[in-house]
Scaffold this motif. Sequence first.
Motif, PDB file in Angstrom:
ATOM      1  N   TYR A 148       0.722   1.463   7.886  1.00 31.52           N
ATOM      2  CA  TYR A 148       0.210   0.621   6.800  1.00 31.52           C
ATOM      3  C   TYR A 148       0.128  -0.857   7.180  1.00 31.52           C
ATOM      4  O   TYR A 148       0.017  -1.710   6.293  1.00 31.52           O
ATOM      5  CB  TYR A 148       1.095   0.782   5.565  1.00 31.52           C
ATOM      6  N   SER A 180      -5.461   7.648   9.906  1.00 37.66           N
ATOM      7  CA  SER A 180      -6.780   7.214   9.412  1.00 37.66           C
ATOM      8  C   SER A 180      -7.112   7.814   8.055  1.00 37.66           C
ATOM      9  O   SER A 180      -7.913   7.251   7.294  1.00 37.66           O
ATOM     10  CB  SER A 180      -7.864   7.593  10.422  1.00 37.66           C
ATOM     11  N   GLU A 181      -6.505   8.930   7.697  1.00 41.13           N
ATOM     12  CA  GLU A 181      -6.825   9.598   6.441  1.00 41.13           C
ATOM     13  C   GLU A 181      -6.020   9.049   5.269  1.00 41.13           C
ATOM     14  O   GLU A 181      -6.503   9.047   4.132  1.00 41.13           O
ATOM     15  CB  GLU A 181      -6.562  11.103   6.577  1.00 41.13           C
ATOM     16  N   HIS A 229      -2.191  11.600  11.051  1.00 38.05           N
ATOM     17  CA  HIS A 229      -3.202  11.469   9.996  1.00 38.05           C
ATOM     18  C   HIS A 229      -3.274  10.036   9.478  1.00 38.05           C
ATOM     19  O   HIS A 229      -3.530   9.811   8.296  1.00 38.05           O
ATOM     20  CB  HIS A 229      -2.895  12.421   8.838  1.00 38.05           C
ATOM     21  N   GLU A 260       0.813  -1.209   0.000  1.00 38.21           N
ATOM     22  CA  GLU A 260       0.000   0.000   0.000  1.00 38.21           C
ATOM     23  C   GLU A 260       0.849   1.262   0.000  1.00 38.21           C
ATOM     24  O   GLU A 260       0.291   2.367  -0.118  1.00 38.21           O
ATOM     25  CB  GLU A 260      -0.936   0.009   1.218  1.00 38.21           C
ATOM     26  N   HIS A 284      -4.428   5.887   5.237  1.00 39.04           N
ATOM     27  CA  HIS A 284      -4.514   4.422   5.120  1.00 39.04           C
ATOM     28  C   HIS A 284      -5.861   4.070   4.509  1.00 39.04           C
ATOM     29  O   HIS A 284      -6.782   3.600   5.173  1.00 39.04           O
ATOM     30  CB  HIS A 284      -4.340   3.793   6.499  1.00 39.04           C
ATOM     31  N   ASP A 285      -6.007   4.316   3.185  1.00 39.66           N
ATOM     32  CA  ASP A 285      -7.295   4.194   2.507  1.00 39.66           C
ATOM     33  C   ASP A 285      -7.308   3.135   1.412  1.00 39.66           C
ATOM     34  O   ASP A 285      -8.266   3.047   0.649  1.00 39.66           O
ATOM     35  CB  ASP A 285      -7.692   5.544   1.904  1.00 39.66           C
ATOM     36  N   GLY A 286      -6.269   2.342   1.294  1.00 40.32           N
ATOM     37  CA  GLY A 286      -6.255   1.283   0.292  1.00 40.32           C
ATOM     38  C   GLY A 286      -5.620   1.656  -1.024  1.00 40.32           C
ATOM     39  O   GLY A 286      -5.337   0.780  -1.842  1.00 40.32           O
ATOM     40  N   THR A 287      -5.399   2.938  -1.283  1.00 42.29           N
ATOM     41  CA  THR A 287      -4.715   3.350  -2.504  1.00 42.29           C
ATOM     42  C   THR A 287      -3.211   3.437  -2.232  1.00 42.29           C
ATOM     43  O   THR A 287      -2.791   3.831  -1.141  1.00 42.29           O
ATOM     44  CB  THR A 287      -5.223   4.721  -2.974  1.00 42.29           C
ATOM     45  N   ASP A 343       0.485   4.699  -1.855  1.00 37.93           N
ATOM     46  CA  ASP A 343       1.121   5.991  -1.600  1.00 37.93           C
ATOM     47  C   ASP A 343       2.617   5.873  -1.859  1.00 37.93           C
ATOM     48  O   ASP A 343       3.213   4.806  -1.666  1.00 37.93           O
ATOM     49  CB  ASP A 343       0.880   6.445  -0.153  1.00 37.93           C
ATOM     50  N   LYS A 378      -8.747   9.418  -6.544  1.00 30.95           N
ATOM     51  CA  LYS A 378      -8.817   8.738  -5.253  1.00 30.95           C
ATOM     52  C   LYS A 378      -7.845   9.315  -4.231  1.00 30.95           C
ATOM     53  O   LYS A 378      -7.820   8.866  -3.089  1.00 30.95           O
ATOM     54  CB  LYS A 378      -8.544   7.244  -5.434  1.00 30.95           C
ATOM     55  N   TYR A 411      -5.140   5.688 -10.288  1.00 30.81           N
ATOM     56  CA  TYR A 411      -5.924   6.078  -9.111  1.00 30.81           C
ATOM     57  C   TYR A 411      -6.264   7.559  -9.144  1.00 30.81           C
ATOM     58  O   TYR A 411      -6.289   8.223  -8.111  1.00 30.81           O
ATOM     59  CB  TYR A 411      -5.144   5.742  -7.832  1.00 30.81           C
TER      60      TYR A 411
END
Length: 364
Positions: free
Chosen positions: A266, A213-214, A211, A82, A216-219, A221, A131, A128
Amino acid sequence: MAFSVFQSFSRLLVLLISLFYYSGAVEEVVINYAPGSIRFVSSEPVRSSYLGDILSSMLGYTIRSNVDWNSMVEVAPWKRPEALAMIEIWGFDSKVDLPLEGNKFILENLGDMDNQYDLTAHRTNERYFGKGPVMLHMHLSDELHDSKIAQPVLLKSVPADPKKRLQLALDDPELGQLVKDSTFNLTLPSDVKLLTELATMKEFLKAISAHKSEIHDGTPDIYWFKITGLEPIVSYYGQDSFQFREALRLLRQIIADVESTMRNIYDDNVVIAVIKTNSITLPLGHKGRRLLAEMSSTEAPQKMNPYNLAPEYDSLFPVVFAILLFVGVMLVVSLMGVSMALANMDPGKDSIIYRMTSQRMKKD
């Protein structure tokens, strides 16, 4: 007597090997951590022009077919990393080294590191778009206005001005103590650059942890940090100085902090890599090495294959194999169908088969 002579010779041999290894320290890529979905099977040297494709392959992107590097295999293609966290550190030549744990690959540096980040970031944007993947390419000693524009929320607490980030270094308990102890001198540009970069990295790790939670969205980085403060430390103080040893210690510590922070954010599904490189101040050496490699590959006679091994198959082999397989199956089925139809055909007395196989000609 013989045993003592042998023991002395063994110690001398070990010393010579150690000196040779130290003097042969070169630029390299060290994969400090990789998830279980990626495995390295060898330690082939890697060209810097391949890094973008190698990183893209880790994320499951389509890469060029002419990348000649086979040290990495995918164990679980359905579980991609991720994030990629790359730390590019300048200041390594044949006499300067930073021992690190992990998978190590000799780097053939052609001076195109920034292009490798751009290539990976471009492919990520294509797949992406919309996203909001986090993509940062930060020169830690420079102004960070572009990075703050790209990620205003994530980098809100990180000052863009290097002078303000230097003040963060003075406020840091460890870095500030080194200044108070006169280990580093704020009147020297070399010391200021290194302290600014270390303070910037520490502040960034605090910001990204806040940050979690913001981002760690599956896309996927991409983080690419460039540290250039080690080279002026070596140039000013020398390799045997206390300041140089402290700089290496601080770099090891910051690398460990990056690894622990990224793995925590992650959930261990991240690739941590360190690129130990020399500044591109001697392009002639790099060009000469590249020309020598090209000459050796074109002019050297090809080695015979003593084991009679087949060459590696082309990337289009699965496509061609599938086409030939299904066309062959269709032809076989069609032939069987036509043969069975002809075998079960009833000629009858008025059919052309009856007329041509008759032993007696009909009379009018």
